[in-house]
Design a protein around this motif. Sequence first.
Motif, PDB file in Angstrom:
ATOM      1  N   LYS A   3      -0.664   0.116   7.196  1.00  0.00           N
ATOM      2  CA  LYS A   3       0.639   0.750   6.953  1.00  0.00           C
ATOM      3  C   LYS A   3       1.718  -0.319   6.742  1.00  0.00           C
ATOM      4  O   LYS A   3       2.539  -0.223   5.830  1.00  0.00           O
ATOM      5  N   GLU A   4       1.703  -1.352   7.566  1.00  0.00           N
ATOM      6  CA  GLU A   4       2.654  -2.457   7.409  1.00  0.00           C
ATOM      7  C   GLU A   4       2.408  -3.201   6.103  1.00  0.00           C
ATOM      8  O   GLU A   4       3.350  -3.552   5.383  1.00  0.00           O
TER       9      GLU A   4
ATOM     10  N   GLN B 181      -0.529 -10.843   6.641  1.00  0.00           N
ATOM     11  CA  GLN B 181      -1.084  -9.527   6.945  1.00  0.00           C
ATOM     12  C   GLN B 181      -2.434  -9.322   6.258  1.00  0.00           C
ATOM     13  O   GLN B 181      -3.343  -8.732   6.843  1.00  0.00           O
TER      14      GLN B 181
END
Length: 90
Positions: A40-41, A61
């Motif tokens: 989601k990030e 990420q």
Amino acid sequence: MPERSDEEMVLRLIKQTKLLIATNDEIPIETKLQSQGMLKEFEAHFRHPQDEQDPDAVRGQYNDLYIELSEYADLEALLLAMRHFSPYID
């Protein structure tokens, strides 16, 4: 078929990754929950044009996701495909 931007392609790959995680019974629940939050990030970066993305955050990420999910071949393939659409992922 309409031409898709690189950001749209990564978003599609993230969507497929989420679906595979949700349906794969071999992935522990803890890993599923953690990776869904991470995705989601990660996804949030690609909701912006490339010139508005933070290269270090995208790279970091992605690397975290790769470490978490690369032991599953299907997920690794999707993560590797993302490399073709973002200059920030090595």
